[in-house]
Design a protein around this motif. Structure first.
Motif, PDB file in Angstrom:
ATOM      1  N   SER A  56       5.188  12.697 -10.614  1.00 52.04           N
ATOM      2  CA  SER A  56       4.075  11.795 -10.878  1.00 52.04           C
ATOM      3  C   SER A  56       4.547  10.361 -10.682  1.00 52.04           C
ATOM      4  O   SER A  56       5.714  10.058 -10.836  1.00 52.04           O
ATOM      5  N   SER A  57       3.606   9.522 -10.339  1.00 46.51           N
ATOM      6  CA  SER A  57       3.928   8.114 -10.155  1.00 46.51           C
ATOM      7  C   SER A  57       2.678   7.291 -10.396  1.00 46.51           C
ATOM      8  O   SER A  57       1.581   7.681 -10.017  1.00 46.51           O
ATOM      9  N   GLU A  58       2.866   6.165 -11.052  1.00 46.38           N
ATOM     10  CA  GLU A  58       1.749   5.245 -11.227  1.00 46.38           C
ATOM     11  C   GLU A  58       1.778   4.136 -10.185  1.00 46.38           C
ATOM     12  O   GLU A  58       0.914   3.291 -10.154  1.00 46.38           O
ATOM     13  N   TYR A  59       2.803   4.146  -9.347  1.00 45.10           N
ATOM     14  CA  TYR A  59       2.952   3.145  -8.301  1.00 45.10           C
ATOM     15  C   TYR A  59       2.733   3.821  -6.949  1.00 45.10           C
ATOM     16  O   TYR A  59       3.667   4.088  -6.211  1.00 45.10           O
ATOM     17  N   THR A  60       1.496   4.091  -6.612  1.00 46.06           N
ATOM     18  CA  THR A  60       1.182   4.902  -5.438  1.00 46.06           C
ATOM     19  C   THR A  60       1.533   4.189  -4.138  1.00 46.06           C
ATOM     20  O   THR A  60       2.205   4.778  -3.283  1.00 46.06           O
ATOM     21  N   LEU A  61       1.112   2.964  -3.961  1.00 44.60           N
ATOM     22  CA  LEU A  61       1.367   2.260  -2.704  1.00 44.60           C
ATOM     23  C   LEU A  61       2.860   2.046  -2.442  1.00 44.60           C
ATOM     24  O   LEU A  61       3.334   2.366  -1.345  1.00 44.60           O
ATOM     25  N   PRO A  62       3.639   1.563  -3.418  1.00 44.76           N
ATOM     26  CA  PRO A  62       5.081   1.465  -3.151  1.00 44.76           C
ATOM     27  C   PRO A  62       5.725   2.825  -2.897  1.00 44.76           C
ATOM     28  O   PRO A  62       6.654   2.933  -2.105  1.00 44.76           O
ATOM     29  N   LEU A  63       5.223   3.870  -3.540  1.00 44.40           N
ATOM     30  CA  LEU A  63       5.779   5.203  -3.330  1.00 44.40           C
ATOM     31  C   LEU A  63       5.514   5.692  -1.908  1.00 44.40           C
ATOM     32  O   LEU A  63       6.400   6.259  -1.262  1.00 44.40           O
ATOM     33  N   VAL A  64       4.317   5.439  -1.400  1.00 45.70           N
ATOM     34  CA  VAL A  64       3.994   5.819  -0.012  1.00 45.70           C
ATOM     35  C   VAL A  64       4.857   5.023   0.953  1.00 45.70           C
ATOM     36  O   VAL A  64       5.404   5.577   1.923  1.00 45.70           O
ATOM     37  N   MET A  65       5.012   3.741   0.697  1.00 42.57           N
ATOM     38  CA  MET A  65       5.844   2.915   1.577  1.00 42.57           C
ATOM     39  C   MET A  65       7.304   3.352   1.516  1.00 42.57           C
ATOM     40  O   MET A  65       7.988   3.361   2.538  1.00 42.57           O
ATOM     41  N   LEU A  66       7.772   3.737   0.338  1.00 41.36           N
ATOM     42  CA  LEU A  66       9.144   4.218   0.210  1.00 41.36           C
ATOM     43  C   LEU A  66       9.337   5.506   0.999  1.00 41.36           C
ATOM     44  O   LEU A  66      10.360   5.690   1.656  1.00 41.36           O
ATOM     45  N   THR A  67       8.350   6.376   0.967  1.00 39.61           N
ATOM     46  CA  THR A  67       8.434   7.615   1.745  1.00 39.61           C
ATOM     47  C   THR A  67       8.511   7.312   3.232  1.00 39.61           C
ATOM     48  O   THR A  67       9.301   7.931   3.960  1.00 39.61           O
ATOM     49  N   ILE A  68       7.741   6.341   3.690  1.00 40.96           N
ATOM     50  CA  ILE A  68       7.808   5.937   5.096  1.00 40.96           C
ATOM     51  C   ILE A  68       9.177   5.347   5.412  1.00 40.96           C
ATOM     52  O   ILE A  68       9.753   5.627   6.467  1.00 40.96           O
ATOM     53  N   LEU A  69       9.722   4.556   4.475  1.00 41.71           N
ATOM     54  CA  LEU A  69      11.044   3.954   4.689  1.00 41.71           C
ATOM     55  C   LEU A  69      12.157   5.000   4.719  1.00 41.71           C
ATOM     56  O   LEU A  69      13.203   4.761   5.308  1.00 41.71           O
ATOM     57  N   VAL A  70      11.947   6.132   4.096  1.00 44.31           N
ATOM     58  CA  VAL A  70      12.944   7.202   4.130  1.00 44.31           C
ATOM     59  C   VAL A  70      12.821   8.017   5.420  1.00 44.31           C
ATOM     60  O   VAL A  70      13.817   8.366   6.040  1.00 44.31           O
ATOM     61  N   ILE A  71      11.597   8.295   5.834  1.00 49.66           N
ATOM     62  CA  ILE A  71      11.367   9.187   6.980  1.00 49.66           C
ATOM     63  C   ILE A  71      11.507   8.469   8.317  1.00 49.66           C
ATOM     64  O   ILE A  71      12.046   9.031   9.278  1.00 49.66           O
TER      65      ILE A  71
END
Length: 161
Positions: A56-71
Motif C-alpha cells: 500500500s502507498s499513500e504517495y501514488t504519483l511518486p510511486l508510479v514515477m519510481l517504478t518508471i525510474l526502476v524499469i
C-alpha cells in the motif's frame, strides 16, 4: 547484452532506485514531544485474511514515477542496437528524475506541515538518501557518455571499411 560500461551504470541506477521501495525516504524525531516521523514510498503488510503480502502507498504519483525510474534503465539496456534512441531516452530520464524529486519533496513538505516538524529534525541518513538522486544523475550522465563513445566507435569503424 550487458557487455558495455553504460549497462553497468544503468543497472546501478535501477538498483539504487529500487532501494526507495524498501527504505523510508525521510525520517526524523521531534525532540519536544518525542514524536517520530517516517515517510516511505510503500508499506509491505502481511494480510492474515488473504494469507499474502499486500503493498500500500499513500504517495501514488511518486510511486508510479519510481517504478518508471526502476524499469526504464533496464529497458534502455535492451535498446543496444539503437544508440540514438538510447541517448534520447536517457535525456528524458533527467526530466523524470527531477520530476520525481519535485513530487517527493512536495509530499514531504505536506507531511512536515501536517505533523508539525521542521527540517532540522531529520536525521542525516534522510539527507544521504536524497543524495542517491544525485548519484542517479551522475550515473545517467556516464551512461550517455558511454553510448556516445559507442556511436563514435561504430562511425569510425564504418569509415575504415
Amino acid at each position: 547484452m550487458i557487455q558495455r560500461i553504460q549497462h553497468l551504470f544503468l543497472i546501478l541506477i535501477s538498483l539504487t532506485a529500487g532501494l526507495f521501495y524498501f527504505i523510508p525516504f525521510l525520517s526524523g524525531i521531534n525532540p519536544e514531544n518525542q514524536k517520530s516521523f517516517e515517510m516511505s514510498m510503500t508499506e509491505f503488510k502481511w494480510s492474515v485474511n488473504q494469507g499474502a503480502w499486500t503493498i500500500s502507498s499513500e504517495y501514488t504519483l511518486p510511486l508510479v514515477m519510481l517504478t518508471i525510474l526502476v524499469i526504464l534503465p533496464i529497458l534502455v539496456i535492451f535498446q543496444f542496437n539503437k544508440r540514438k534512441r538510447q541517448i534520447n531516452i536517457l535525456n528524458i530520464f533527467y526530466v523524470l528524475i527531477l520530476a520525481f524529486v519535485y513530487f517527493v519533496v512536495q509530499q514531504a513538505m505536506e507531511e512536515i506541515q501536517r505533523n508539525e516538524f521542521s527540517i532540522q529534525q531529520f536525521d542525516t541518513i534522510s539527507y544521504l538518501k536524497l543524495g542517491l538522486v544525485f548519484i542517479w544523475i551522475i550515473l545517467n550522465f556516464l551512461a550517455i557518455r558511454g553510448v556516445q563513445n559507442d556511436e563514435k566507435l561504430i562511425k569510425s569503424a564504418d569509415r575504415i571499411r
